[in-house]
Design an enzyme around this catalytic site. Structure first.
Site, PDB file in Angstrom:
ATOM      1  N   PRO A 127      -1.225   6.861   8.604  1.00 34.82           N
ATOM      2  CA  PRO A 127      -2.365   5.940   8.659  1.00 34.82           C
ATOM      3  C   PRO A 127      -1.980   4.533   8.220  1.00 34.82           C
ATOM      4  CG  PRO A 127      -2.535   7.384   6.745  1.00 34.82           C
ATOM      5  CD  PRO A 127      -1.357   7.867   7.548  1.00 34.82           C
ATOM      6  N   ASP A 128      -2.665   3.525   8.771  1.00 29.76           N
ATOM      7  CA  ASP A 128      -2.471   2.160   8.273  1.00 29.76           C
ATOM      8  C   ASP A 128      -3.365   1.947   7.048  1.00 29.76           C
ATOM      9  OD1 ASP A 128      -5.043   1.610   9.209  1.00 29.76           O
ATOM     10  OD2 ASP A 128      -4.332   0.628  11.029  1.00 29.76           O
ATOM     11  N   PHE A 129      -3.434   0.713   6.579  1.00 26.83           N
ATOM     12  CA  PHE A 129      -4.155   0.458   5.332  1.00 26.83           C
ATOM     13  C   PHE A 129      -5.543  -0.128   5.546  1.00 26.83           C
ATOM     14  CE2 PHE A 129       0.231   0.801   4.115  1.00 26.83           C
ATOM     15  CZ  PHE A 129       0.153   1.553   2.969  1.00 26.83           C
ATOM     16  N   ARG A 130      -5.647  -1.081   6.486  1.00 30.99           N
ATOM     17  CA  ARG A 130      -6.917  -1.800   6.609  1.00 30.99           C
ATOM     18  C   ARG A 130      -7.585  -1.629   7.962  1.00 30.99           C
ATOM     19  NH1 ARG A 130      -3.992  -4.813   2.951  1.00 30.99           N
ATOM     20  NH2 ARG A 130      -5.082  -5.044   0.982  1.00 30.99           N
ATOM     21  N   ASN A 144       7.147  -1.428   5.924  1.00 30.73           N
ATOM     22  CA  ASN A 144       6.902   0.010   5.864  1.00 30.73           C
ATOM     23  C   ASN A 144       7.966   0.707   5.031  1.00 30.73           C
ATOM     24  OD1 ASN A 144       4.846  -0.561   7.602  1.00 30.73           O
ATOM     25  ND2 ASN A 144       5.846   0.273   9.415  1.00 30.73           N
ATOM     26  N   ASP A 168       8.312   4.022   5.398  1.00 27.31           N
ATOM     27  CA  ASP A 168       8.390   5.338   6.037  1.00 27.31           C
ATOM     28  C   ASP A 168       9.757   5.682   6.633  1.00 27.31           C
ATOM     29  OD1 ASP A 168       8.461   3.877   8.482  1.00 27.31           O
ATOM     30  OD2 ASP A 168       6.264   4.020   8.671  1.00 27.31           O
ATOM     31  N   HIS A 171       9.755  -3.599   1.202  1.00 25.40           N
ATOM     32  CA  HIS A 171       9.025  -2.810   0.208  1.00 25.40           C
ATOM     33  C   HIS A 171       9.788  -1.539  -0.164  1.00 25.40           C
ATOM     34  CE1 HIS A 171       4.763  -4.607   1.092  1.00 25.40           C
ATOM     35  NE2 HIS A 171       5.558  -5.450   0.456  1.00 25.40           N
TER      36      HIS A 171
END
Ligand SMILES: [Zn+2]
Length: 155
Positions: free
Chosen positions: A21-24, A95, A97, A112
């Site tokens: 899922p994304d954040f916003r 990301n 991930d 990040h």
């Protein structure tokens, strides 16, 4: 095309097709759970203040789903193809991930961090997570290491 040094800057949106899922967005993690966002921003500071006391397991995996089994999607592979053609010089991602790495991106900046890498909080060196047996280190009470060094660096 006049550009001679194309780069891509990617965020959560490129990984939604991989089931992360994304954040916003409408179904984003922060959209659905604003309190989780506030906790996330405080968590790193709390960790640095008290590495042992803040707990050893991050809440990220349960927020993002199982990142370790997620697979790259056509968007990640398209950037690899552009790199092979000499068009794309670098991918910069926020990301964690590791899907750009799994897809085969060569010149990758993960600003990040990555679920596949660890960072030393004293000297900022990076290590591949698979070089360590984290479960054994936790069992032997060796994580987080060098807590005194972290505390002394703060003063
Ligand atoms: Zn170090």
């Amino acid at each position: 095309m006049n550009s001679r040094y194309a780069i891509a800057l990617t965020g959560a949106g490129i990984s939604t097709e991989s089931g992360i899922p994304d954040f916003r967005g409408p179904s984003g993690i922060w959209t659905k759970n604003p309190e989780a966002e506030r906790r996330a921003y405080r968590s790193y500071e709390r960790f640095m203040e008290d590495p042992k006391g803040c707990g050893r397991k991050t809440k990220w995996p349960e927020l993002l789903g199982n990142l370790e089994t997620a697979e790259p999607n056509p968007g990640h592979y398209a950037l690899v193809e552009l790199e092979k053609l000499g068009i794309m010089k670098c991918v910069i991602t926020q990301n964690v991930d590791a899907l750009h790495e799994k897809a085969g991106t060569g010149n990758l900046l993960e600003y990040h961090g990555s679920i596949l890498k660890l960072r030393c909080t004293s000297c900022t060196s990076r290590f591949r997570q698979d070089e360590f047996n984290l479960e054994n280190l936790i069992r032997e009470n060796q994580l987080p290491p060098f807590a005194q060094v972290w505390r002394s660096n703060k003063n």
